[in-house]
Design a protein around this motif. Structure first.
Motif, PDB file in Angstrom:
ATOM      1  N   CYS A  22       0.862  -1.178   0.000  1.00 28.10           N
ATOM      2  CA  CYS A  22       0.000   0.000   0.000  1.00 28.10           C
ATOM      3  C   CYS A  22       0.895   1.223   0.000  1.00 28.10           C
ATOM      4  O   CYS A  22       1.548   1.521   1.008  1.00 28.10           O
ATOM      5  CB  CYS A  22      -0.901  -0.010   1.218  1.00 28.10           C
ATOM      6  SG  CYS A  22      -1.837   1.521   1.473  1.00 28.10           S
ATOM      7  N   TRP A  36      -4.970  -2.788   7.347  1.00 30.66           N
ATOM      8  CA  TRP A  36      -5.468  -3.618   6.254  1.00 30.66           C
ATOM      9  C   TRP A  36      -6.815  -4.199   6.675  1.00 30.66           C
ATOM     10  O   TRP A  36      -6.956  -4.705   7.797  1.00 30.66           O
ATOM     11  CB  TRP A  36      -4.504  -4.749   5.925  1.00 30.66           C
ATOM     12  CG  TRP A  36      -3.274  -4.313   5.206  1.00 30.66           C
ATOM     13  CD1 TRP A  36      -2.056  -4.031   5.757  1.00 30.66           C
ATOM     14  CD2 TRP A  36      -3.135  -4.104   3.803  1.00 30.66           C
ATOM     15  NE1 TRP A  36      -1.173  -3.663   4.776  1.00 30.66           N
ATOM     16  CE2 TRP A  36      -1.808  -3.694   3.562  1.00 30.66           C
ATOM     17  CE3 TRP A  36      -4.003  -4.216   2.707  1.00 30.66           C
ATOM     18  CZ2 TRP A  36      -1.333  -3.400   2.286  1.00 30.66           C
ATOM     19  CZ3 TRP A  36      -3.534  -3.931   1.448  1.00 30.66           C
ATOM     20  CH2 TRP A  36      -2.210  -3.531   1.233  1.00 30.66           C
ATOM     21  N   ARG A  45     -17.030  -5.736   5.698  1.00 28.17           N
ATOM     22  CA  ARG A  45     -15.604  -5.476   5.723  1.00 28.17           C
ATOM     23  C   ARG A  45     -15.092  -5.703   7.142  1.00 28.17           C
ATOM     24  O   ARG A  45     -15.706  -5.267   8.119  1.00 28.17           O
ATOM     25  CB  ARG A  45     -15.312  -4.047   5.276  1.00 28.17           C
ATOM     26  CG  ARG A  45     -13.868  -3.753   5.005  1.00 28.17           C
ATOM     27  CD  ARG A  45     -13.677  -2.387   4.360  1.00 28.17           C
ATOM     28  NE  ARG A  45     -14.315  -2.332   3.052  1.00 28.17           N
ATOM     29  CZ  ARG A  45     -14.166  -1.285   2.214  1.00 28.17           C
ATOM     30  NH1 ARG A  45     -13.407  -0.269   2.550  1.00 28.17           N
ATOM     31  NH2 ARG A  45     -14.789  -1.287   1.064  1.00 28.17           N
ATOM     32  N   TYR A  94      -8.227  -4.098   1.453  1.00 27.62           N
ATOM     33  CA  TYR A  94      -8.176  -2.652   1.388  1.00 27.62           C
ATOM     34  C   TYR A  94      -7.165  -2.102   2.386  1.00 27.62           C
ATOM     35  O   TYR A  94      -7.067  -2.579   3.523  1.00 27.62           O
ATOM     36  CB  TYR A  94      -9.536  -2.048   1.719  1.00 27.62           C
ATOM     37  CG  TYR A  94     -10.640  -2.388   0.745  1.00 27.62           C
ATOM     38  CD1 TYR A  94     -11.450  -3.488   0.961  1.00 27.62           C
ATOM     39  CD2 TYR A  94     -10.877  -1.595  -0.375  1.00 27.62           C
ATOM     40  CE1 TYR A  94     -12.461  -3.813   0.078  1.00 27.62           C
ATOM     41  CE2 TYR A  94     -11.899  -1.912  -1.261  1.00 27.62           C
ATOM     42  CZ  TYR A  94     -12.683  -3.022  -1.029  1.00 27.62           C
ATOM     43  OH  TYR A  94     -13.690  -3.335  -1.902  1.00 27.62           O
ATOM     44  N   CYS A  95      -6.472  -1.078   1.983  1.00 26.89           N
ATOM     45  CA  CYS A  95      -5.575  -0.342   2.861  1.00 26.89           C
ATOM     46  C   CYS A  95      -6.333   0.859   3.423  1.00 26.89           C
ATOM     47  O   CYS A  95      -7.140   1.483   2.719  1.00 26.89           O
ATOM     48  CB  CYS A  95      -4.371   0.122   2.049  1.00 26.89           C
ATOM     49  SG  CYS A  95      -3.132   1.047   2.971  1.00 26.89           S
ATOM     50  N   ASN A  96      -6.057   1.164   4.674  1.00 30.33           N
ATOM     51  CA  ASN A  96      -6.733   2.288   5.329  1.00 30.33           C
ATOM     52  C   ASN A  96      -5.718   3.130   6.079  1.00 30.33           C
ATOM     53  O   ASN A  96      -4.760   2.611   6.668  1.00 30.33           O
ATOM     54  CB  ASN A  96      -7.784   1.775   6.305  1.00 30.33           C
ATOM     55  CG  ASN A  96      -8.429   2.888   7.098  1.00 30.33           C
ATOM     56  OD1 ASN A  96      -7.942   3.263   8.167  1.00 30.33           O
ATOM     57  ND2 ASN A  96      -9.503   3.440   6.585  1.00 30.33           N
ATOM     58  N   TYR A 101      -9.004   7.329   5.260  1.00 37.00           N
ATOM     59  CA  TYR A 101      -8.728   7.205   3.827  1.00 37.00           C
ATOM     60  C   TYR A 101      -8.639   5.728   3.432  1.00 37.00           C
ATOM     61  O   TYR A 101      -8.076   4.916   4.158  1.00 37.00           O
ATOM     62  CB  TYR A 101      -7.422   7.910   3.484  1.00 37.00           C
ATOM     63  CG  TYR A 101      -7.405   9.357   3.876  1.00 37.00           C
ATOM     64  CD1 TYR A 101      -6.711   9.786   5.005  1.00 37.00           C
ATOM     65  CD2 TYR A 101      -8.101  10.310   3.129  1.00 37.00           C
ATOM     66  CE1 TYR A 101      -6.706  11.121   5.381  1.00 37.00           C
ATOM     67  CE2 TYR A 101      -8.097  11.641   3.497  1.00 37.00           C
ATOM     68  CZ  TYR A 101      -7.405  12.034   4.621  1.00 37.00           C
ATOM     69  OH  TYR A 101      -7.408  13.348   4.994  1.00 37.00           O
ATOM     70  N   TRP A 102      -9.156   5.424   2.235  1.00 36.39           N
ATOM     71  CA  TRP A 102      -9.179   4.046   1.739  1.00 36.39           C
ATOM     72  C   TRP A 102      -8.541   3.961   0.366  1.00 36.39           C
ATOM     73  O   TRP A 102      -8.653   4.877  -0.450  1.00 36.39           O
ATOM     74  CB  TRP A 102     -10.617   3.535   1.632  1.00 36.39           C
ATOM     75  CG  TRP A 102     -11.317   3.382   2.943  1.00 36.39           C
ATOM     76  CD1 TRP A 102     -12.095   4.317   3.568  1.00 36.39           C
ATOM     77  CD2 TRP A 102     -11.294   2.235   3.798  1.00 36.39           C
ATOM     78  NE1 TRP A 102     -12.564   3.813   4.759  1.00 36.39           N
ATOM     79  CE2 TRP A 102     -12.096   2.535   4.919  1.00 36.39           C
ATOM     80  CE3 TRP A 102     -10.683   0.981   3.720  1.00 36.39           C
ATOM     81  CZ2 TRP A 102     -12.291   1.628   5.971  1.00 36.39           C
ATOM     82  CZ3 TRP A 102     -10.882   0.087   4.754  1.00 36.39           C
ATOM     83  CH2 TRP A 102     -11.672   0.403   5.865  1.00 36.39           C
ATOM     84  N   GLY A 105      -8.555  -1.154  -3.275  1.00 34.07           N
ATOM     85  CA  GLY A 105      -8.662  -2.581  -3.011  1.00 34.07           C
ATOM     86  C   GLY A 105      -7.908  -3.426  -4.009  1.00 34.07           C
ATOM     87  O   GLY A 105      -7.700  -3.031  -5.162  1.00 34.07           O
TER      88      GLY A 105
END
Length: 112
Positions: A22, A36, A45, A94-96, A101-102, A105
């Motif tokens: 990411c 993650w 999610r 997904y990274c956060n 913020y996202w 994916g």
């Protein structure tokens, strides 16, 4: 505005490994927590792993001992090393950043 770009997903056999990356658009890793998450079809999610700005880590019980979150501050990049993958790990990952913020994916499929 922080932008996050994930990469590294793909198709892997059960028992295999993958490393997700990411990349953040700004130098935020020492400022914000990073995490993650994953979402399987028909499911909510869920959190997979997090790393605080100070470097402390936290993992979902389902991935403890198999997944490792790490970061490279110089590259503004967070990684998720996944080993001993199981079909149940199939999901979009997904990274956060900072819970706010996202990324877009990346698909991980574990299948023989």
């Amino acid at each position: 505005q922080v932008q996050l770009v994930e990469s590294g997903g793909g198709l892997v056999q059960p028992g295999g490994s993958l490393r997700l990356s990411c990349a953040a658009s700004l130098n935020i890793l020492r400022l914000f927590s990073m995490g993650w998450f994953r979402q399987a079809p028909g499911k909510q999610r869920e959190l997979v792993a997090t790393m605080s700005s100070g470097g402390s880590t936290n993992y979902a019980d389902s991935v403890k001992g198999r997944f490792t979150i790490s970061r490279d501050n110089a590259k503004n990049t967070v990684y998720l090393q996944m080993t001993s993958l199981e079909p149940e790990d199939t999901a979009v990952y997904y990274c956060n950043s900072n819970g706010e913020y996202w990324g877009q994916g990346t698909q991980v499929t574990v299948s023989s």
